[in-house]
Enzyme design. Sequence first.
Site, PDB file in Angstrom:
ATOM      1  N   GLU A 138       0.852  -1.207   0.000  1.00  0.00           N
ATOM      2  CA  GLU A 138       0.000   0.000   0.000  1.00  0.00           C
ATOM      3  C   GLU A 138       0.885   1.254   0.000  1.00  0.00           C
ATOM      4  O   GLU A 138       0.560   2.255  -0.648  1.00  0.00           O
ATOM      5  CB  GLU A 138      -0.951   0.030   1.199  1.00  0.00           C
ATOM      6  CG  GLU A 138      -1.818  -1.207   1.407  1.00  0.00           C
ATOM      7  CD  GLU A 138      -2.814  -1.531   0.308  1.00  0.00           C
ATOM      8  OE1 GLU A 138      -2.798  -0.857  -0.748  1.00  0.00           O
ATOM      9  OE2 GLU A 138      -3.602  -2.478   0.491  1.00  0.00           O
ATOM     10  N   HIS A 185       2.123   1.861  -3.435  1.00  0.00           N
ATOM     11  CA  HIS A 185       1.071   2.428  -4.282  1.00  0.00           C
ATOM     12  C   HIS A 185       0.949   3.938  -4.053  1.00  0.00           C
ATOM     13  O   HIS A 185       0.861   4.714  -5.010  1.00  0.00           O
ATOM     14  CB  HIS A 185      -0.271   1.733  -4.023  1.00  0.00           C
ATOM     15  CG  HIS A 185      -0.226   0.254  -4.278  1.00  0.00           C
ATOM     16  ND1 HIS A 185      -1.251  -0.595  -3.959  1.00  0.00           N
ATOM     17  CD2 HIS A 185       0.742  -0.524  -4.826  1.00  0.00           C
ATOM     18  CE1 HIS A 185      -0.911  -1.839  -4.291  1.00  0.00           C
ATOM     19  NE2 HIS A 185       0.296  -1.813  -4.818  1.00  0.00           N
ATOM     20  N   TYR A 208       4.640   9.818  -7.233  1.00  0.00           N
ATOM     21  CA  TYR A 208       5.636   9.875  -8.318  1.00  0.00           C
ATOM     22  C   TYR A 208       5.014  10.400  -9.612  1.00  0.00           C
ATOM     23  O   TYR A 208       5.634  11.176 -10.346  1.00  0.00           O
ATOM     24  CB  TYR A 208       6.205   8.468  -8.506  1.00  0.00           C
ATOM     25  CG  TYR A 208       7.350   8.360  -9.470  1.00  0.00           C
ATOM     26  CD1 TYR A 208       8.541   9.046  -9.262  1.00  0.00           C
ATOM     27  CD2 TYR A 208       7.251   7.540 -10.596  1.00  0.00           C
ATOM     28  CE1 TYR A 208       9.594   8.927 -10.159  1.00  0.00           C
ATOM     29  CE2 TYR A 208       8.301   7.414 -11.485  1.00  0.00           C
ATOM     30  CZ  TYR A 208       9.468   8.114 -11.266  1.00  0.00           C
ATOM     31  OH  TYR A 208      10.505   7.990 -12.146  1.00  0.00           O
ATOM     32  N   HIS A 228      -4.459  -8.688  -2.928  1.00  0.00           N
ATOM     33  CA  HIS A 228      -5.032  -8.255  -1.645  1.00  0.00           C
ATOM     34  C   HIS A 228      -6.474  -8.745  -1.533  1.00  0.00           C
ATOM     35  O   HIS A 228      -6.903  -9.196  -0.473  1.00  0.00           O
ATOM     36  CB  HIS A 228      -5.014  -6.731  -1.514  1.00  0.00           C
ATOM     37  CG  HIS A 228      -3.647  -6.116  -1.565  1.00  0.00           C
ATOM     38  ND1 HIS A 228      -3.430  -4.765  -1.506  1.00  0.00           N
ATOM     39  CD2 HIS A 228      -2.415  -6.688  -1.680  1.00  0.00           C
ATOM     40  CE1 HIS A 228      -2.126  -4.523  -1.579  1.00  0.00           C
ATOM     41  NE2 HIS A 228      -1.494  -5.679  -1.690  1.00  0.00           N
TER      42      HIS A 228
HETATM   43 FE    FE Z   1      -4.627  -3.059  -1.186  1.00  0.00          FE
END
Ligand code: FE
Length: 344
Positions: free
Chosen positions: A118, A121, A127, A228
């Site tokens: 996470e 991400h 970025y 996930h």
């Molecule tokens: Fe996730």
Amino acid sequence: MPIQKTTSRIDINQRRIINGADADVIQLYPMRHTFAWDAYNIGNANHWLPTEIIMQNDIEQWRSANVLSDEERCAFKTVLGFFTTADSIAANNIVIALYRHITSPECRMYLLRQGYEEAIHTHAYQYIVESLSLDEGEIFNMYREVESIYDKASFILTFNEGIFHPGFKTGTFEADQKFLENIVVFSLIMEGIFFYSSFAVMFGFQRQNKMVGSAEQIQYIMRDESQHLNFGINLINTIKQEQPELWTPEFQQRIIDLVREGATLEYTFAQSVFPRGIFGMNAEGFKQYIQHIADRRLTRIGLPEQFAVANPFPWMSEAVDLNKEKNFFETRVTEYQTGGTLDW
Ligand code: FE
């Protein structure tokens, strides 16, 4: 609680996703919930970092006056606005809610990996924002300023209430149902529904050969997120086996109602952000697509379909094929071992 000095060994049949023995939490082997160890190894094999992806093309396209329309720029920024805070919300739930109360050490191993993913991400969105010199204040505040993003975030955050309290404990029927509800909402709705309109938009850009570096970041994220979701579904189905008394008809109906509400929030988001559609996906298409995946989530935890609609974006099932959730890692996992490649 201090550990007891003893010569009696841990019985893995006593191991539980929640409400296991205190000492058992420390000891990875012998392992019972092997799905978690499998997920941990797949996560490691899929490792990637946002900075490995070349963003130069995206930077040139964003700067150019004649590649992206105003509508496309707005869509790009809005999905990024959702993404930038969504993974932070997911990470907080893992660390502050799930990790404390899950008593299976192998599940905790995966939660450590998942929490890091996470973070990666959130790094990816940062970025993209930095590479394109977007206004960070505009993008990172959207969850409070854009109504349809706010509605999704505030819906999800209500399921942290109580469970984030330091005094919260599992071990009663009410607390265990509340905790299971949290897992269902975060896995099925947050990770399994709330990302998908935005994924579709990003793959729409990719199909037009626009913003392909950003879209590639999102492909890596989606690969992680589908893992996930698989892990969350395994958690839910295992808790159902270990504590079947929690899975009452009233509870099942509540889950169905929440998934329906989550689907409405998600297609309302898509329809309000893209009222005239985008890349050939119209507002009705988004609605049907979200209803289609909501049904997929429900059936994987043994609950009935609610919408029974076909997938209106068949090209999405090639890019992000939900049918492959169960087997694409098994069939293609060796291609991911290098970490640096992404081959669908
Ligand atoms: Fe996730």
